[in-house]
Design a protein around this motif. Structure first.
Motif, mmCIF file in Angstrom:
data_model
loop_
_atom_site.group_PDB
_atom_site.id
_atom_site.type_symbol
_atom_site.label_atom_id
_atom_site.label_comp_id
_atom_site.label_asym_id
_atom_site.label_seq_id
_atom_site.Cartn_x
_atom_site.Cartn_y
_atom_site.Cartn_z
ATOM 1 N N THR A 1 -1.581 11.596 -1.870
ATOM 2 C CA THR A 1 -1.117 12.982 -1.687
ATOM 3 C C THR A 1 -1.155 13.261 -0.230
ATOM 4 O OG1 THR A 1 -2.198 13.760 -3.798
ATOM 5 C CG2 THR A 1 -1.516 15.627 -1.988
ATOM 6 N N ASN A 2 -2.145 12.907 0.414
ATOM 7 C CA ASN A 2 -2.073 13.303 1.847
ATOM 8 C C ASN A 2 -1.423 12.296 2.713
ATOM 9 O OD1 ASN A 2 -3.967 15.269 1.113
ATOM 10 N ND2 ASN A 2 -5.863 14.313 1.463
ATOM 11 N N ALA A 3 -1.141 11.062 2.189
ATOM 12 C CA ALA A 3 -0.631 9.930 2.998
ATOM 13 C C ALA A 3 -1.304 9.748 4.284
ATOM 14 C CB ALA A 3 0.867 10.402 3.065
ATOM 15 N N THR A 4 -2.565 9.649 4.397
ATOM 16 C CA THR A 4 -3.623 9.391 5.425
ATOM 17 C C THR A 4 -4.428 8.164 5.243
ATOM 18 O OG1 THR A 4 -5.091 10.837 4.679
ATOM 19 C CG2 THR A 4 -3.700 11.563 6.555
ATOM 20 N N PRO A 5 -4.664 7.319 6.218
ATOM 21 C CA PRO A 5 -5.516 6.092 5.789
ATOM 22 C C PRO A 5 -7.012 6.525 5.512
ATOM 23 C CG PRO A 5 -5.338 6.387 8.115
ATOM 24 C CD PRO A 5 -4.258 7.298 7.387
ATOM 25 N N HIS A 6 -7.172 7.240 4.339
ATOM 26 C CA HIS A 6 -8.245 7.786 4.054
ATOM 27 C C HIS A 6 -9.590 7.121 3.936
ATOM 28 C CE1 HIS A 6 -6.953 6.080 0.128
ATOM 29 N NE2 HIS A 6 -8.046 6.651 -0.330
ATOM 30 N N THR B 1 0.997 -1.073 0.043
ATOM 31 C CA THR B 1 -0.020 0.039 0.001
ATOM 32 C C THR B 1 0.986 1.304 0.075
ATOM 33 O OG1 THR B 1 0.102 0.056 2.269
ATOM 34 C CG2 THR B 1 -1.390 -1.144 1.475
ATOM 35 N N ASN B 2 0.263 2.468 -0.262
ATOM 36 C CA ASN B 2 0.912 3.681 -0.083
ATOM 37 C C ASN B 2 1.412 3.794 1.316
ATOM 38 O OD1 ASN B 2 0.873 4.444 -2.966
ATOM 39 N ND2 ASN B 2 -1.313 5.087 -2.493
ATOM 40 N N PRO B 3 2.547 4.289 1.676
ATOM 41 C CA PRO B 3 2.901 4.447 3.160
ATOM 42 C C PRO B 3 2.160 5.531 3.700
ATOM 43 C CG PRO B 3 4.703 5.192 1.575
ATOM 44 C CD PRO B 3 3.588 4.595 0.737
ATOM 45 N N LEU B 4 2.101 5.655 5.007
ATOM 46 C CA LEU B 4 1.853 6.825 5.590
ATOM 47 C C LEU B 4 2.894 7.677 5.686
ATOM 48 C CD1 LEU B 4 -0.366 5.146 8.720
ATOM 49 C CD2 LEU B 4 -1.276 6.105 6.366
ATOM 50 N N ARG B 5 2.467 8.960 5.926
ATOM 51 C CA ARG B 5 3.547 10.147 6.118
ATOM 52 C C ARG B 5 4.594 9.691 7.400
ATOM 53 N NH1 ARG B 5 0.945 14.143 5.297
ATOM 54 N NH2 ARG B 5 1.555 14.590 2.888
ATOM 55 N N ALA B 6 5.950 9.750 7.010
ATOM 56 C CA ALA B 6 6.727 9.086 8.050
ATOM 57 C C ALA B 6 7.380 10.423 8.692
ATOM 58 C CB ALA B 6 7.910 8.159 7.683
ATOM 59 N N ASN B 7 7.929 10.321 9.961
ATOM 60 C CA ASN B 7 8.550 11.096 10.673
ATOM 61 C C ASN B 7 8.093 12.780 10.500
ATOM 62 O OD1 ASN B 7 11.063 11.688 11.952
ATOM 63 N ND2 ASN B 7 12.043 12.633 10.246
ATOM 64 N N CYS B 8 6.707 12.597 10.757
ATOM 65 C CA CYS B 8 6.088 14.177 10.822
ATOM 66 C C CYS B 8 5.450 14.350 12.355
ATOM 67 C CB CYS B 8 5.051 14.102 9.680
ATOM 68 S SG CYS B 8 3.566 12.951 10.305
ATOM 69 N N LEU B 9 5.281 13.549 13.247
ATOM 70 C CA LEU B 9 4.684 13.959 14.418
ATOM 71 C C LEU B 9 5.834 14.085 15.364
ATOM 72 C CD1 LEU B 9 1.638 11.725 14.487
ATOM 73 C CD2 LEU B 9 1.647 14.059 13.830
ATOM 74 N N CYS C 1 -10.440 17.060 8.478
ATOM 75 C CA CYS C 1 -8.969 17.115 9.168
ATOM 76 C C CYS C 1 -8.135 15.842 9.167
ATOM 77 C CB CYS C 1 -9.127 17.653 10.895
ATOM 78 S SG CYS C 1 -9.744 19.452 10.820
ATOM 79 N N ALA C 2 -8.913 14.564 9.622
ATOM 80 C CA ALA C 2 -8.129 13.339 9.523
ATOM 81 C C ALA C 2 -7.879 12.813 8.167
ATOM 82 C CB ALA C 2 -9.181 12.131 10.242
ATOM 83 N N TRP C 3 -8.635 13.290 7.101
ATOM 84 C CA TRP C 3 -8.582 12.860 5.910
ATOM 85 C C TRP C 3 -7.241 13.710 5.330
ATOM 86 C CZ3 TRP C 3 -9.035 16.230 1.555
ATOM 87 C CH2 TRP C 3 -9.042 15.455 0.368
ATOM 88 N N LYS C 4 -7.072 14.947 5.553
ATOM 89 C CA LYS C 4 -6.036 16.045 5.049
ATOM 90 C C LYS C 4 -5.050 15.682 5.323
ATOM 91 C CE LYS C 4 -5.056 19.358 2.424
ATOM 92 N NZ LYS C 4 -5.108 19.148 1.088
ATOM 93 N N ASN C 5 -4.715 15.805 6.727
ATOM 94 C CA ASN C 5 -3.269 15.827 7.373
ATOM 95 C C ASN C 5 -3.219 15.583 8.791
ATOM 96 O OD1 ASN C 5 -0.666 16.857 8.360
ATOM 97 N ND2 ASN C 5 -0.510 18.219 6.425
#
Length: 474
Positions: A324-329, A3-11, A142-146
């Motif tokens: 684009t957003n790298a969230t589990p939409h 799957t596309n990965p979630l956005r790493a190293n951002c929190l 908000c959860a979908w976007k970022n």
């Protein structure tokens, strides 16, 4: 599956802490739960919160045995799988989804309660369903976007609300000249059975501290930041509960209506303290913090669904992340849709938002207890497997298990009135369905076990025994 990965190293640590505190939602307790606590423990309500915090710290110590050694998506689902096997891990994840959904619904109903109070102050009547739609749509976006946007927003909203409540309580104590309330130090006036019920309320007020572990792939320096967020979310929230409860009980001393009979204690406290102008910002803060609560649960629950979807336990679409957003939409959408639908249906059946809030919050509590028990047992098993078990780790496990029996028993005895009396059976039916599904999945798709073990072993391990060796012993 790929799957596309979630956005790493951002929190960052502060953003993880914001997620956890938003899910615990200290404002929710101050706004709606303290009267329930007072009905059980009276003047010693602050002590019940102190004891509940200490009890859950033992659970957190067991949870952090995993959080310090590995990081990945899926929270206690992945951790329990490492310690007790894939079936137990699946049950923990299934139960967590129930818990996060229930608390997300509590967030939406709490949002409606305080939106309604603000409407009353303005002379308006706001239908609860309008509030549900607003809260669900904004939380979903908000959860979908970022995820970082979500975390920062929750940190700000909950932080501002907590500061307002601390300011109000400080005003109350100042007006009372910070005199020691001897009534709140008299242990003889509260029977042990009542204190036990109070501890149950306290523990259920603090659940959600574990949610930082759901963001293992998105956290910065996760092996340090996540364990710190787990512990500090408990400490900050517990200290807040002790201080605020003490001040509220002090502030209501001598008032014609006792604290347990008031449905908006912060607004009444502001009036008693002659700072009625704080009622609007306090209600706004409460409304926004309930939004943060719903958002935090949607974020955390979606990552459990995402992790289980990757392993084939749910439809493959739930394992997808936005390009684009790298969230589990997809998982976010599922969480938001269910969290909106249930309270809406109940409201259309002419149930009041506050009543729905009590129902869904009670149901959610059962969902937290199961993974708390499982992770506590899993910790020493896992440590023994990797050759790192110490005597004090066994002590942490034993203490946590004994202490968890208090809310487990207290949630069903003495038997509450209907419909709450039937809630344990509803949860057990849900748990039975999930258990059957998980067991049958692993029997129908035996190759999945090897694939899941490989993924679990691929997460970072900081000890000499390789992850693959440890996971293969499951």
């Amino acid at each position: 599956m790929e799957t596309n990965p979630l956005r790493a190293n951002c929190l960052s640590f502060s953003e993880l802490l914001g997620q956890a505190i938003a899910l615990i939602s200290p404002t929710m307790t101050a706004a709606l739960i303290v009267p329930v606590m007072f009905s059980n423990t009276g003047d010693l309500s602050w002590l019940a919160y102190a004891l509940g915090t200490v009890m859950l710290l033992f659970v957190a110590l067991n949870l952090n045995q995993f959080a310090r050694r590995s990081a990945g998506v899926g929270s206690m689902y992945a951790y329990t799988s490492r310690g007790l096997g894939l079936t137990a891990g699946g049950i923990a994840g299934w139960s967590l989804i129930w818990a996060y959904l229930g608390i997300a619904m509590a967030g939406m109903t709490g949002f409606a309660v305080f939106a309604g109070k603000l409407g009353e102050m303005a002379g308006l009547s706001l239908p609860p369903v309008v509030s549900f739609v607003t809260c669900a749509a904004l939380a979903w976006y908000c959860a979908w976007k970022n995820v970082q946007l979500s975390a920062v927003l929750m940190l700000i909203l909950e932080g501002v609300s907590m500061l307002l409540i601390v300011a109000l309580c400080s005003i109350v104590l100042t007006q009372h000249h910070f005199a020691i309330e001897t009534r709140q130090l008299n242990l003889s006036d509260t029977p042990l059975s009542s204190m036990g019920l109070g501890v149950v309320v306290a523990i259920f007020s603090l659940v959600g501290f574990e949610c930082a572990t759901a963001f293992g792939t998105e956290a910065k320096n996760p092996l340090k930041s996540i364990p710190r967020a787990v512990i500090w979310s408990l400490i900050v929230s517990g200290a807040f509960f002790v201080f605020v409860t003490y001040a509220m009980v002090d502030g209501f001393n001598g008032y014609t209506t006792t604290l347990d009979k008031v449905d908006a204690p912060l607004n009444v406290l502001a009036e008693l303290a002659h700072v009625k102008f704080l009622q609007v910002p306090l209600s706004l803060g409460a409304m926004f913090t309930f939004f943060s609560l719903a958002l935090s649960c949607i974020n955390a629950g979606a990552r459990v669904i995402f992790a289980m979807g990757r392993h084939g336990l749910f439809h493959a679409a739930t394992a997808g992340s936005h390009s684009t957003n790298a969230t589990p939409h997809v998982a976010v959408t599922v969480m938001a849709a269910i969290a909106f639908a249930v309270p809406t249906i109940l409201a259309l059946a002419h149930n009041a938002p506050l009543e729905i809030f009590n129902w869904v919050g009670t149901l959610a509590a059962f969902g937290f207890l199961v993974p708390y028990f499982l992770i506590t047992i899993a910790a020493p098993v896992y440590l023994s497997r990797i050759g790192q078990l110490r005597n004090r780790d066994i002590g942490y496990c034993a203490a946590a298990l004994i202490l968890l029996l208090i809310p487990a028993v207290g949630s069903v005895y003495p038997l509450p009135p209907a419909p709450v009396a039937y809630f344990p059976y509803l949860f057990l039916a849900y748990l039975a369905v999930g258990t059957v599904w998980i067991v049958s999945f692993h029997r129908r798709v035996p190759a999945a076990r090897a694939r899941i073990r490989e993924e679990l072993a691929s997460t970072h391990e900081s000890y000499s025994l390789s992850a693959t060796q440890a996971i293969n012993e499951i």
